[in-house]
Design an enzyme around this catalytic site. Sequence first.
Site, mmCIF file in Angstrom:
data_model
loop_
_atom_site.group_PDB
_atom_site.id
_atom_site.type_symbol
_atom_site.label_atom_id
_atom_site.label_comp_id
_atom_site.label_asym_id
_atom_site.label_seq_id
_atom_site.Cartn_x
_atom_site.Cartn_y
_atom_site.Cartn_z
ATOM 1 N N SER A 54 25.409 51.539 20.978
ATOM 2 C CA SER A 54 24.410 51.275 22.021
ATOM 3 C C SER A 54 22.974 51.347 21.543
ATOM 4 O O SER A 54 22.065 50.992 22.292
ATOM 5 C CB SER A 54 24.605 52.228 23.199
ATOM 6 O OG SER A 54 25.714 51.831 23.976
ATOM 7 N N ALA A 55 22.736 51.796 20.322
ATOM 8 C CA ALA A 55 21.381 51.673 19.782
ATOM 9 C C ALA A 55 20.978 50.207 19.699
ATOM 10 O O ALA A 55 19.780 49.881 19.637
ATOM 11 C CB ALA A 55 21.278 52.342 18.421
#
Length: 386
Positions: free
Chosen positions: A67-68
């Site tokens: 999710s970065a």
Amino acid sequence: MDVQGTVAEGFEPVRDAFVRNFEQRGERGAAVAVYRDGRKVVDLWAGTKDVDGTDPWAVDTAQTVRSATKGVAAAVPLLLHQRGQLDLDAPVGTYWPEFKAAGKERALVRHLLSHRAGVPALDRPLSVEEAVDGRSGALAVAAQPPAWEPGTDHGYHAQTYSWLLGELVRRVTGRSLGRWIAEEIARPLGLDFWVGLPDDEAHRVGRLGPVEEPPAATGGGLKLRPKRSVAEAYRDPDSLTRRAFGAIDPLPDENAPLYRSAELAASNGISTARALARFYAATVGEVDGHRLFAPATLTVARTEESNGPDRVLVVGTRFGLGYMLHGPASPLLAPGSFGHPGRGGSLGFADPESGVALGYVTNGMRKGVTADPRAQALVRAVRSVL
């Protein structure tokens, strides 16, 4: 521990914290980079390229950052807004008419970025093949009735963020989100970052895998104790938490070429720590003559849009437009910091007031969604330097 790379004078505590992550927190392979006022001051890597292998992590090793990815992807609609091509306060249906279906007429572009669109889950999860085909995801979120009236609440769009942002960018620009990042962000800044990994870069990417949770010395990840934990909610097959993270079912093999080559803005960005840090440095200042966000765009990115109990993550979260903001669920460097963690470990963020940007990537996945103890140890080390 054979740590490679460089540390500027005064930033030695970051190297010390990086070493302790291997000694005390189960790290197998990782890298961290820090920029200060547009200048790289930390660039370190160590361990193995693959979580289950023996080949050393190299200077150019990259990893899937989960999710970065969302933080880099969020820059695309913000830059389109900066260029006058996208109105953040316009209904999504202005650009994507099919999205107005099933009660989503009032969903605004800013709601997609702040996790307020109301479609964190799908009534019918997508197969892996559907999730990556570039068509099925957009059709599914457009037809999906919202879990709440768009704009009235927030809940982390863990997987559907991919198709929401991806289709919006395609409708506005005619290009895929991954291609737009490659051409307008990664190429000018010289970033080793991809949403949609090219075949000729595949040899650089390490294998992800789980690592054991150390019984002690977990290193400062905040212990949040809501009435119901995110782990408990995830175990409930009917919960919004489980349905949001399970919008792709079965979960994809993140090490598979099919997954790595897809364009999923929520989850499958592949990056070096150096690229994440350099990207965030360019959002808050100039890096080798390049700057991404104008001051007004920077203000928009980190102005609070959502705050309070998250209907998916259970704990309280804070979001700007596309970015997690400093808070108990995602502690960053300082109150004005913004960025995005990746489930299991990775982290990228910037702090405009100090001029600091940090990128951390790892091949060892832990159970947490945010506030990974290894990343937090590095953040605390940077804070001690400042």
